[in-house]
Design a protein around this motif. Structure first.
Motif, mmCIF file in Angstrom:
data_model
loop_
_atom_site.group_PDB
_atom_site.id
_atom_site.type_symbol
_atom_site.label_atom_id
_atom_site.label_comp_id
_atom_site.label_asym_id
_atom_site.label_seq_id
_atom_site.Cartn_x
_atom_site.Cartn_y
_atom_site.Cartn_z
ATOM 1 N N ILE A 44 0.837 -1.198 0.000
ATOM 2 C CA ILE A 44 0.000 0.000 0.000
ATOM 3 C C ILE A 44 0.875 1.252 0.000
ATOM 4 O O ILE A 44 0.504 2.269 -0.599
ATOM 5 C CB ILE A 44 -1.017 -0.015 1.171
ATOM 6 C CG1 ILE A 44 -2.040 1.114 1.031
ATOM 7 C CG2 ILE A 44 -0.305 0.027 2.503
ATOM 8 C CD1 ILE A 44 -2.942 1.024 -0.171
ATOM 9 N N GLU A 45 2.037 1.198 0.637
ATOM 10 C CA GLU A 45 2.933 2.355 0.659
ATOM 11 C C GLU A 45 3.407 2.702 -0.753
ATOM 12 O O GLU A 45 3.438 3.875 -1.138
ATOM 13 C CB GLU A 45 4.130 2.098 1.581
ATOM 14 C CG GLU A 45 3.777 2.025 3.043
ATOM 15 C CD GLU A 45 3.195 0.664 3.473
ATOM 16 O OE1 GLU A 45 3.310 -0.329 2.719
ATOM 17 O OE2 GLU A 45 2.590 0.622 4.556
ATOM 18 N N VAL A 46 3.775 1.689 -1.519
ATOM 19 C CA VAL A 46 4.217 1.906 -2.902
ATOM 20 C C VAL A 46 3.067 2.439 -3.748
ATOM 21 O O VAL A 46 3.243 3.347 -4.564
ATOM 22 C CB VAL A 46 4.802 0.600 -3.494
ATOM 23 C CG1 VAL A 46 5.017 0.715 -4.991
ATOM 24 C CG2 VAL A 46 6.106 0.240 -2.786
ATOM 25 N N ILE A 47 1.886 1.899 -3.540
ATOM 26 C CA ILE A 47 0.704 2.346 -4.288
ATOM 27 C C ILE A 47 0.406 3.817 -3.988
ATOM 28 O O ILE A 47 0.153 4.603 -4.895
ATOM 29 C CB ILE A 47 -0.503 1.448 -3.972
ATOM 30 C CG1 ILE A 47 -0.246 0.036 -4.504
ATOM 31 C CG2 ILE A 47 -1.790 2.041 -4.552
ATOM 32 C CD1 ILE A 47 -1.177 -1.016 -3.945
ATOM 33 N N ARG A 48 0.472 4.187 -2.718
ATOM 34 C CA ARG A 48 0.246 5.600 -2.354
ATOM 35 C C ARG A 48 1.273 6.513 -3.012
ATOM 36 O O ARG A 48 0.929 7.591 -3.502
ATOM 37 C CB ARG A 48 0.309 5.768 -0.840
ATOM 38 C CG ARG A 48 -0.904 5.302 -0.106
ATOM 39 C CD ARG A 48 -0.745 5.633 1.363
ATOM 40 N NE ARG A 48 -1.809 5.054 2.144
ATOM 41 C CZ ARG A 48 -1.622 4.404 3.290
ATOM 42 N NH1 ARG A 48 -0.423 4.262 3.798
ATOM 43 N NH2 ARG A 48 -2.657 3.916 3.939
ATOM 44 N N MET A 49 2.539 6.094 -3.006
ATOM 45 C CA MET A 49 3.579 6.910 -3.645
ATOM 46 C C MET A 49 3.303 7.057 -5.137
ATOM 47 O O MET A 49 3.489 8.132 -5.710
ATOM 48 C CB MET A 49 4.961 6.304 -3.408
ATOM 49 C CG MET A 49 5.430 6.436 -1.979
ATOM 50 S SD MET A 49 7.155 5.944 -1.638
ATOM 51 C CE MET A 49 7.364 4.474 -2.585
ATOM 52 N N ALA A 50 2.859 5.982 -5.773
ATOM 53 C CA ALA A 50 2.557 6.035 -7.207
ATOM 54 C C ALA A 50 1.363 6.936 -7.487
ATOM 55 O O ALA A 50 1.346 7.666 -8.484
ATOM 56 C CB ALA A 50 2.306 4.627 -7.745
ATOM 57 N N MET A 51 0.364 6.916 -6.621
ATOM 58 C CA MET A 51 -0.792 7.807 -6.783
ATOM 59 C C MET A 51 -0.339 9.268 -6.672
ATOM 60 O O MET A 51 -0.762 10.121 -7.470
ATOM 61 C CB MET A 51 -1.854 7.511 -5.724
ATOM 62 C CG MET A 51 -2.605 6.235 -5.955
ATOM 63 S SD MET A 51 -3.772 5.978 -4.576
ATOM 64 C CE MET A 51 -4.783 4.688 -5.261
ATOM 65 N N SER A 52 0.510 9.554 -5.708
ATOM 66 C CA SER A 52 1.022 10.919 -5.557
ATOM 67 C C SER A 52 1.841 11.331 -6.770
ATOM 68 O O SER A 52 1.723 12.463 -7.250
ATOM 69 C CB SER A 52 1.878 11.026 -4.295
ATOM 70 O OG SER A 52 1.090 10.883 -3.157
ATOM 71 N N ILE A 70 -1.256 3.659 -12.509
ATOM 72 C CA ILE A 70 -0.539 3.482 -11.239
ATOM 73 C C ILE A 70 0.553 2.433 -11.405
ATOM 74 O O ILE A 70 1.671 2.606 -10.911
ATOM 75 C CB ILE A 70 -1.518 3.120 -10.098
ATOM 76 C CG1 ILE A 70 -2.586 4.214 -9.946
ATOM 77 C CG2 ILE A 70 -0.781 2.876 -8.797
ATOM 78 C CD1 ILE A 70 -2.037 5.633 -9.752
ATOM 79 N N VAL A 71 0.260 1.367 -12.127
ATOM 80 C CA VAL A 71 1.287 0.354 -12.408
ATOM 81 C C VAL A 71 2.456 0.991 -13.167
ATOM 82 O O VAL A 71 3.622 0.738 -12.847
ATOM 83 C CB VAL A 71 0.693 -0.835 -13.196
ATOM 84 C CG1 VAL A 71 1.794 -1.769 -13.688
ATOM 85 C CG2 VAL A 71 -0.319 -1.593 -12.346
ATOM 86 N N ALA A 72 2.159 1.840 -14.141
ATOM 87 C CA ALA A 72 3.225 2.511 -14.891
ATOM 88 C C ALA A 72 4.070 3.387 -13.968
ATOM 89 O O ALA A 72 5.299 3.417 -14.095
ATOM 90 C CB ALA A 72 2.631 3.342 -16.025
ATOM 91 N N GLN A 73 3.424 4.090 -13.043
ATOM 92 C CA GLN A 73 4.166 4.911 -12.085
ATOM 93 C C GLN A 73 5.054 4.037 -11.196
ATOM 94 O O GLN A 73 6.205 4.393 -10.929
ATOM 95 C CB GLN A 73 3.210 5.726 -11.217
ATOM 96 C CG GLN A 73 2.531 6.853 -11.919
ATOM 97 C CD GLN A 73 3.505 7.920 -12.388
ATOM 98 O OE1 GLN A 73 4.587 8.094 -11.850
ATOM 99 N NE2 GLN A 73 3.117 8.623 -13.425
ATOM 100 N N ILE A 74 4.532 2.915 -10.743
ATOM 101 C CA ILE A 74 5.315 2.013 -9.896
ATOM 102 C C ILE A 74 6.524 1.511 -10.665
ATOM 103 O O ILE A 74 7.647 1.512 -10.153
ATOM 104 C CB ILE A 74 4.455 0.834 -9.397
ATOM 105 C CG1 ILE A 74 3.391 1.337 -8.408
ATOM 106 C CG2 ILE A 74 5.322 -0.243 -8.756
ATOM 107 C CD1 ILE A 74 2.323 0.327 -8.060
ATOM 108 N N LYS A 75 6.308 1.108 -11.906
ATOM 109 C CA LYS A 75 7.430 0.595 -12.709
ATOM 110 C C LYS A 75 8.463 1.695 -12.943
ATOM 111 O O LYS A 75 9.663 1.446 -12.883
ATOM 112 C CB LYS A 75 6.916 0.012 -14.009
ATOM 113 C CG LYS A 75 6.167 -1.284 -13.765
ATOM 114 C CD LYS A 75 5.756 -1.964 -15.027
ATOM 115 C CE LYS A 75 5.071 -3.265 -14.623
ATOM 116 N NZ LYS A 75 4.946 -4.184 -15.696
ATOM 117 N N ALA A 76 8.011 2.911 -13.194
ATOM 118 C CA ALA A 76 8.939 4.036 -13.394
ATOM 119 C C ALA A 76 9.736 4.307 -12.114
ATOM 120 O O ALA A 76 10.931 4.597 -12.175
ATOM 121 C CB ALA A 76 8.186 5.276 -13.818
ATOM 122 N N MET A 77 9.097 4.177 -10.964
ATOM 123 C CA MET A 77 9.766 4.430 -9.686
ATOM 124 C C MET A 77 10.786 3.337 -9.367
ATOM 125 O O MET A 77 11.840 3.620 -8.804
ATOM 126 C CB MET A 77 8.754 4.505 -8.535
ATOM 127 C CG MET A 77 7.864 5.714 -8.589
ATOM 128 S SD MET A 77 6.570 5.867 -7.304
ATOM 129 C CE MET A 77 6.408 4.282 -6.579
#
Length: 80
Positions: A44-52, A70-77
């Motif tokens: 959930i922490e990673v998901i919140r960071m990706a949403m931000s 959100i998945v794209a943001q997570i992968k970019a991070m």
């Protein structure tokens, strides 16, 4: 994400929807469950960071994301 993280996801989605729609939209229970299924591999922490991150980017932050955003943001991070 675990099933006990779903209330936290609901809260994060409520905040995101409220902020991006000036309080006009709220995610349904079905939508939150769908997002939870798609985003299950991450915390959930990673998901919140990706949403931000989604909200901070001018080209994306003006619209509500779909789970793939959100998945794209997570992968970019995580690819840094």
């Amino acid at each position: 994400m675990t099933p006990r993280d779903i209330p936290a996801l609901q809260s994060a989605m409520d905040r995101m929807f409220s902020g991006l729609t000036n309080g006009r939209e709220k995610p349904s229970v079905d939508a939150v469950e769908f997002w939870a299924d798609v985003l299950a591999p991450w915390t959930i922490e990673v998901i919140r960071m990706a949403m931000s991150a989604h909200a901070r980017i001018p080209s994306t932050g003006r619209t509500l994301p779909i789970p793939a955003d959100i998945v794209a943001q997570i992968k970019a991070m995580t690819e840094r």
